[in-house]
Design an enzyme around this catalytic site. Structure first.
Site, mmCIF file in Angstrom:
data_model
loop_
_atom_site.group_PDB
_atom_site.id
_atom_site.type_symbol
_atom_site.label_atom_id
_atom_site.label_comp_id
_atom_site.label_asym_id
_atom_site.label_seq_id
_atom_site.Cartn_x
_atom_site.Cartn_y
_atom_site.Cartn_z
ATOM 1 N N ASN A 34 0.832 -1.194 0.000
ATOM 2 C CA ASN A 34 0.000 0.000 0.000
ATOM 3 C C ASN A 34 0.871 1.251 0.000
ATOM 4 O O ASN A 34 2.084 1.178 0.232
ATOM 5 C CB ASN A 34 -0.917 0.018 1.236
ATOM 6 C CG ASN A 34 -2.155 -0.836 1.052
ATOM 7 O OD1 ASN A 34 -2.816 -0.771 0.015
ATOM 8 N ND2 ASN A 34 -2.471 -1.638 2.051
ATOM 9 N N CYS A 43 -4.619 -7.524 -3.318
ATOM 10 C CA CYS A 43 -5.238 -6.384 -3.984
ATOM 11 C C CYS A 43 -5.810 -6.902 -5.292
ATOM 12 O O CYS A 43 -5.054 -7.242 -6.211
ATOM 13 C CB CYS A 43 -4.214 -5.278 -4.235
ATOM 14 S SG CYS A 43 -4.880 -3.872 -5.169
ATOM 15 N N GLY A 44 -7.131 -7.016 -5.385
ATOM 16 C CA GLY A 44 -7.765 -7.617 -6.543
ATOM 17 C C GLY A 44 -7.485 -6.889 -7.842
ATOM 18 O O GLY A 44 -7.009 -7.478 -8.824
ATOM 19 N N ASN A 45 -7.739 -5.582 -7.876
ATOM 20 C CA ASN A 45 -7.488 -4.816 -9.092
ATOM 21 C C ASN A 45 -5.997 -4.715 -9.382
ATOM 22 O O ASN A 45 -5.570 -4.754 -10.540
ATOM 23 C CB ASN A 45 -8.087 -3.412 -8.974
ATOM 24 C CG ASN A 45 -9.585 -3.422 -9.153
ATOM 25 O OD1 ASN A 45 -10.136 -4.255 -9.859
ATOM 26 N ND2 ASN A 45 -10.261 -2.487 -8.501
ATOM 27 N N ASN A 140 -10.969 -2.562 5.548
ATOM 28 C CA ASN A 140 -11.452 -1.739 4.451
ATOM 29 C C ASN A 140 -12.948 -1.549 4.652
ATOM 30 O O ASN A 140 -13.631 -2.429 5.195
ATOM 31 C CB ASN A 140 -11.182 -2.441 3.117
ATOM 32 C CG ASN A 140 -9.701 -2.708 2.901
ATOM 33 O OD1 ASN A 140 -8.938 -1.797 2.631
ATOM 34 N ND2 ASN A 140 -9.295 -3.964 3.042
ATOM 35 N N GLU A 158 -10.106 2.591 1.772
ATOM 36 C CA GLU A 158 -9.109 1.525 1.888
ATOM 37 C C GLU A 158 -8.093 1.832 2.978
ATOM 38 O O GLU A 158 -7.482 2.909 2.988
ATOM 39 C CB GLU A 158 -8.382 1.320 0.561
ATOM 40 C CG GLU A 158 -9.223 0.600 -0.489
ATOM 41 C CD GLU A 158 -8.373 0.015 -1.597
ATOM 42 O OE1 GLU A 158 -7.394 -0.711 -1.288
ATOM 43 O OE2 GLU A 158 -8.672 0.293 -2.773
ATOM 44 N N ARG A 159 -7.920 0.876 3.870
ATOM 45 C CA ARG A 159 -6.854 1.001 4.870
ATOM 46 C C ARG A 159 -5.519 0.902 4.136
ATOM 47 O O ARG A 159 -5.395 0.247 3.098
ATOM 48 C CB ARG A 159 -6.967 -0.093 5.932
ATOM 49 C CG ARG A 159 -6.727 -1.482 5.418
ATOM 50 C CD ARG A 159 -6.618 -2.506 6.526
ATOM 51 N NE ARG A 159 -6.223 -3.796 5.953
ATOM 52 C CZ ARG A 159 -5.887 -4.846 6.661
ATOM 53 N NH1 ARG A 159 -5.878 -4.797 7.979
ATOM 54 N NH2 ARG A 159 -5.556 -5.981 6.075
ATOM 55 N N CYS A 168 -11.928 -0.830 -5.739
ATOM 56 C CA CYS A 168 -11.289 -1.824 -4.878
ATOM 57 C C CYS A 168 -11.817 -3.195 -5.269
ATOM 58 O O CYS A 168 -13.004 -3.490 -5.069
ATOM 59 C CB CYS A 168 -11.578 -1.530 -3.412
ATOM 60 S SG CYS A 168 -10.908 -2.774 -2.280
ATOM 61 N N GLY A 169 -10.951 -4.040 -5.817
ATOM 62 C CA GLY A 169 -11.381 -5.341 -6.308
ATOM 63 C C GLY A 169 -11.869 -6.276 -5.221
ATOM 64 O O GLY A 169 -12.922 -6.910 -5.342
ATOM 65 N N THR A 170 -11.099 -6.389 -4.132
ATOM 66 C CA THR A 170 -11.550 -7.241 -3.036
ATOM 67 C C THR A 170 -12.793 -6.654 -2.374
ATOM 68 O O THR A 170 -13.628 -7.387 -1.838
ATOM 69 C CB THR A 170 -10.433 -7.432 -1.991
ATOM 70 O OG1 THR A 170 -9.969 -6.150 -1.545
ATOM 71 C CG2 THR A 170 -9.269 -8.231 -2.564
#
Length: 227
Positions: A34, A43-45, A140, A158-159, A168-170
């Site tokens: 991060n 991180c999905g994206n 998050n 997002e943290r 945010c993907g997740t």
């Protein structure tokens, strides 16, 4: 320094790609940090972007690829500018009053917000992120508004970034699963509208577990440079 938007490249985080041993089934290694410098679980994206980047570097054996991250092996499929990422199975989902808590590779808090367009995401998100029951470890925070039986509007704090991100993907994966879990949608293919565009999440559900979860969306190059 790289993530600083005025003096660096400008980003929510940094993805690092590495070589794997020749005997490995994975095409590459991936780490995600991060913007605060702390390594994140997933991180999905970012992972979808890493797959697109690895393809551009010629690191993929085929359009069906796999890579190793801090939480294990991940699968992905690349088709032109679209990348499909297989997410981890999700169970359990905890209900906290009117809100929900689940882990889709990273911990996520999900709650409804009718006034989502002009909502103070940073202030409200920080209050939840640092408050009970998350405290220092944090979570998050996703605010969601239903738009149709298959479509939801999402904004995420997002943290690690400590503010709102465009996507945010997740987070959208957590929202899609939570909405199905509580019956806000009967569909197992959900569209999520975020600040940065549109994502899709599809999944199966059996034995109280969400599996075969896929995050789908575009991954396009913005620029190439050196620093």
């Amino acid at each position: 320094k790289l993530c600083a938007r005025r003096t660096g490249v400008g980003a929510d985080g940094v993805l690092l790609l590495g070589e794997v041993e020749s005997a490995s089934s994975a095409d590459f290694l991936q780490r995600y940090l991060n913007s605060d410098g702390i390594e994140a679980e997933m991180c999905g994206n970012g992972a979808r972007c890493a797959v697109a980047f690895a393809a551009a570097l010629g690191k993929l054996k085929s359009a069906n690829t796999s890579f190793m991250a801090i939480d294990g092996l991940h699968e992905a499929v690349i088709c032109q500018d679209e990348v499909k990422l297989k997410m981890s199975d999700v169970s359990p989902i905890q209900k906290r009053g009117q809100d929900f808590e689940l882990n889709t590779g990273s911990p996520h808090h999900v709650q409804f917000e009718i006034q989502i367009e002009d909502f103070d995401i940073k202030s409200k998100g920080a209050t939840i992120r640092y408050g009970e029951p998350y405290n220092t470890a944090g979570s998050n925070v996703n605010f969601v508004k239903k738009q149709s039986d298959t479509t939801f509007r999402v904004r995420t704090y997002e943290r690690g970034v400590e503010g709102e991100t465009l996507s945010c993907g997740t987070g959208v994966t957590a929202v899609a699963i939570a909405m199905h879990y509580i019956g806000e949608t009967q569909e197992k293919h959900v569209i999520l509208n975020v600040e940065g565009g549109e994502l899709e999440v599809c999944f199966d559900f059996e034995n109280d577990t969400y599996n075969n979860v896929w995050l789908i969306g575009s991954a396009t190059f913005v620029y190439k440079g050196s620093i």
